[in-house]
Design a protein around this motif. Structure first.
Motif, short mmCIF file in Angstrom:
data_model
loop_
_atom_site.label_atom_id
_atom_site.label_comp_id
_atom_site.label_asym_id
_atom_site.label_seq_id
_atom_site.Cartn_x
_atom_site.Cartn_y
_atom_site.Cartn_z
N LEU A 132 -4.39 14.88 1.13
CA LEU A 132 -4.60 14.91 -0.32
C LEU A 132 -3.75 15.96 -1.01
O LEU A 132 -3.49 15.86 -2.22
N THR A 133 -3.31 16.98 -0.28
CA THR A 133 -2.45 17.99 -0.90
C THR A 133 -1.08 17.42 -1.26
O THR A 133 -0.33 18.04 -2.03
N VAL A 134 -0.75 16.23 -0.70
CA VAL A 134 0.51 15.58 -1.07
C VAL A 134 0.55 15.29 -2.56
O VAL A 134 1.61 15.31 -3.19
N PHE A 135 -0.62 15.03 -3.15
CA PHE A 135 -0.67 14.69 -4.57
C PHE A 135 -0.50 15.91 -5.47
O PHE A 135 -0.28 15.76 -6.67
N GLY A 136 -0.61 17.10 -4.90
CA GLY A 136 -0.43 18.30 -5.70
C GLY A 136 -1.56 19.30 -5.51
O GLY A 136 -2.58 18.99 -4.88
N PRO A 137 -1.40 20.51 -6.01
CA PRO A 137 -2.43 21.54 -5.89
C PRO A 137 -3.75 21.09 -6.52
O PRO A 137 -3.77 20.49 -7.59
N GLY A 138 -4.84 21.38 -5.86
CA GLY A 138 -6.16 21.05 -6.40
C GLY A 138 -6.70 19.72 -5.93
O GLY A 138 -7.91 19.48 -6.00
N ALA B 142 0.83 -1.21 0.00
CA ALA B 142 0.00 0.00 0.00
C ALA B 142 0.86 1.25 0.00
O ALA B 142 0.57 2.23 -0.71
N ALA B 143 1.94 1.23 0.80
CA ALA B 143 2.84 2.39 0.84
C ALA B 143 3.49 2.62 -0.52
O ALA B 143 3.61 3.76 -0.99
N ALA B 144 3.93 1.52 -1.17
CA ALA B 144 4.56 1.65 -2.47
C ALA B 144 3.58 2.16 -3.52
O ALA B 144 3.92 3.03 -4.34
N GLN B 145 2.35 1.66 -3.49
CA GLN B 145 1.35 2.12 -4.45
C GLN B 145 0.97 3.56 -4.20
O GLN B 145 0.75 4.34 -5.13
N PHE B 146 0.87 3.94 -2.93
CA PHE B 146 0.58 5.33 -2.60
C PHE B 146 1.71 6.23 -3.11
O PHE B 146 1.47 7.28 -3.72
N GLY B 147 2.97 5.79 -2.89
CA GLY B 147 4.10 6.57 -3.39
C GLY B 147 4.10 6.69 -4.90
O GLY B 147 4.44 7.75 -5.45
N LEU B 148 3.70 5.61 -5.58
CA LEU B 148 3.63 5.65 -7.05
C LEU B 148 2.63 6.71 -7.52
O LEU B 148 2.93 7.49 -8.43
N VAL B 149 1.47 6.75 -6.88
CA VAL B 149 0.46 7.74 -7.27
C VAL B 149 0.96 9.16 -6.99
O VAL B 149 0.77 10.07 -7.80
N VAL B 150 1.64 9.36 -5.86
CA VAL B 150 2.18 10.68 -5.54
C VAL B 150 3.17 11.13 -6.60
O VAL B 150 3.13 12.26 -7.09
N VAL B 151 4.08 10.22 -6.97
CA VAL B 151 5.10 10.56 -7.96
C VAL B 151 4.45 10.95 -9.30
O VAL B 151 4.82 11.95 -9.93
N VAL B 152 3.47 10.15 -9.74
CA VAL B 152 2.84 10.41 -11.03
C VAL B 152 2.07 11.73 -11.00
O VAL B 152 2.18 12.56 -11.92
N THR B 153 1.27 11.96 -9.94
CA THR B 153 0.49 13.19 -9.89
C THR B 153 1.36 14.43 -9.72
O THR B 153 0.99 15.53 -10.13
N ARG B 154 2.53 14.25 -9.11
CA ARG B 154 3.44 15.38 -8.90
C ARG B 154 4.27 15.72 -10.12
O ARG B 154 4.73 16.85 -10.28
N THR B 155 4.50 14.74 -10.99
CA THR B 155 5.41 14.96 -12.11
C THR B 155 4.72 15.01 -13.47
O THR B 155 5.34 15.40 -14.46
N VAL B 156 3.45 14.62 -13.52
CA VAL B 156 2.72 14.58 -14.79
C VAL B 156 1.45 15.43 -14.63
O VAL B 156 0.91 15.55 -13.52
N SER B 157 0.98 16.00 -15.71
CA SER B 157 -0.26 16.78 -15.65
C SER B 157 -1.41 15.90 -15.21
O SER B 157 -1.35 14.67 -15.32
N ALA B 158 -2.49 16.54 -14.71
CA ALA B 158 -3.65 15.78 -14.24
C ALA B 158 -4.22 14.93 -15.37
O ALA B 158 -4.61 13.77 -15.16
#
Length: 431
Positions: free
Chosen positions: A316-322, A34-50
């Motif tokens: 949820l702000t960990v994933f990025g603005p908005g 779960a931690a790894a999958q959560f980290g994967l989502v954070v990385v993608v949402t932080r580095t790629v457009s919505a």
């Protein structure tokens, strides 16, 4: 009769004789996953457009949905037959494994060919995912949870996170799908090695395939429906509300994997025992396993859901603005998962008792509920409408089999085995 404690569950990873004791090991791996999958989502949402993130999440959801459908629930069929075959030395087991894997691989290859024009190279991973999953299930049937914990619970999610993070940080969004899919290859190879070391070589016995698929056929459709139910929400949001809303929805509901993986870890540990207990008419033993697993599932997951409900606006702000605006989605998710975990492994118990047809009808009702609510709510409410649809389906999926277990067997998720299951004095007691 010794109580089933977390110590029982942990020790099973270290000793084959304690299958029921592998559950906390499975749950610990679930936490890492779960931690790894959560980290994967954070990385993608932080580095790629919505929009890009939503497209990636939708593509992987489609691939996993296709894999869930085409594995035909053969893994659970293998667990059922291998666990029952222990009494006569696993005679004919290689035939059962072959009968289970060949149709799945053929179906998965066909699905990959159909999906390639829509989702690209990620479709090529569908047969790999399917075969690896079925072979890991076979090792659980032989009484070993170790390959599942180490390969599916640790190696796969950690490797996916590492590769996706490397690709995303390198500014190569076009490689995200390949980075996500590549770790399934070593999992498949190592799962095949694990099965080869456990399955005795023996001739193919007449009627093997017929017996396997007679039991598994209703579950094949149920497994397909289950796969659709698990991933449908992301795809529906992407189609009806756009990929940006799909990214918001995926981020806000990422924590649901905690409950799913924790439930899966415990279910994998006790499924073979439940099959044996119910096949032998040991209703008291089945009741103990069910109630012990339920209380530990609640204790392990409810603190997570309560914390998520309280902290969602900030988390949820960990994933990025908005993304913080999706806090209402998190509240619905947390409440639903608390109800679901309080029901325990109802579908696992129902199918272990042989009621695969009833399980299928329950899942069909759940998918129908989800689709109806999604179509009504997603166009107007986006991610919030999707989580409402998902919530309705999850409640139907859990409450229907709960009522059926009560009516057929008088089984309840809580009872006289609940408190004894919390006692740690049976650390070294035999399962």
């Amino acid at each position: 009769m010794a109580a089933v404690t977390p110590a029982h569950l942990v020790a099973g990873l270290l000793r084959r004789g304690g299958a029921a004791r592998g559950g906390v090991a499975g749950v610990a791996a679930a936490g890492a996953a779960a931690a790894a999958q959560f980290g994967l989502v954070v990385v993608v949402t932080r580095t790629v457009s919505a929009a890009g993130a939503g497209t990636f999440f939708a593509a992987t959801a489609v691939a996993l949905m296709a894999a869930g459908i085409t594995k035909l629930d053969a893994g659970n069929g293998l667990v059922y037959f291998i666990a029952r075959a222990k009494t006569y030395g696993y005679r004919g087991m290689t035939g059962y494994i072959r009968a289970a894997t060949v149709p799945c691989v053929v179906a998965a290859c066909a699905a990959a060919a159909l999906l390639w024009p829509r989702v690209g190279p990620v479709a090529a991973m569908v047969p790999v995912i399917v075969l690896g999953d079925v072979l890991l299930a076979a090792t659980r049937g032989f009484g070993s949870l170790r390959p599942t914990v180490l390969l599916d619970g640790l190696l796969l999610p950690v490797a996916q996170f590492a590769l996706v993070a490397a690709v995303a940080l390198a500014g190569r969004p076009g490689w995200l799908a390949a980075a996500w899919g590549l770790p399934y290859l070593p999992v498949l190879v190592l799962a095949a090695v694990a099965v080869r070391g456990r399955a005795p070589r023996c001739p193919y016995l007449p009627g093997t395939g017929r017996d396997l698929w007679r039991y598994t056929a209703p579950r094949s459709l149920a497994g397909a429906v289950q796969a659709v139910l698990q991933r449908l929400d992301v795809v529906v949001v992407a189609l009806l509300a756009g990929p940006a809303q799909a990214a918001v929805y995926t981020a806000a509901t990422r924590f649901k994997v905690v409950g799913q993986l924790a439930n899966q870890g415990l279910a994998q540990a006790v499924q073979a025992r439940l099959v044996s207990a119910l096949a032998g008419g040991e209703l008291a033993r089945a009741r103990e396993l069910y109630q012990a697993a339920t209380i530990w599932l609640v204790l392990l997951t409810w603190p997570v859901w309560l914390a998520y409900a309280v902290l969602a606006p900030w988390l949820l702000t960990v994933f990025g603005p908005g993304y913080g605006t999706a806090a209402p989605v998190a509240l619905v998710l947390a409440a639903t998962m608390m109800v679901a975990t309080a029901c325990g492994m109802v579908d696992v118990v129902l199918t272990a008792a042989g009621h695969t047809g009833a399980s299928l009808l329950n899942l069909l009702a759940a998918v129908a509920c989800t689709l109806a609510l999604d179509l009504a709510l997603v166009p107007a409410h986006g991610a919030l409408g999707a989580v409402a649809g998902w919530s309705g389906g999850v409640l139907v999926k859990n409450l229907l089999p709960l009522w059926q277990l009560h009516r057929r067997y008088g089984l309840h998720p809580f009872g006289r085995h609940t408190l004894p299951a919390l006692r740690l004095r049976t650390w070294a007691a035999p399962a």
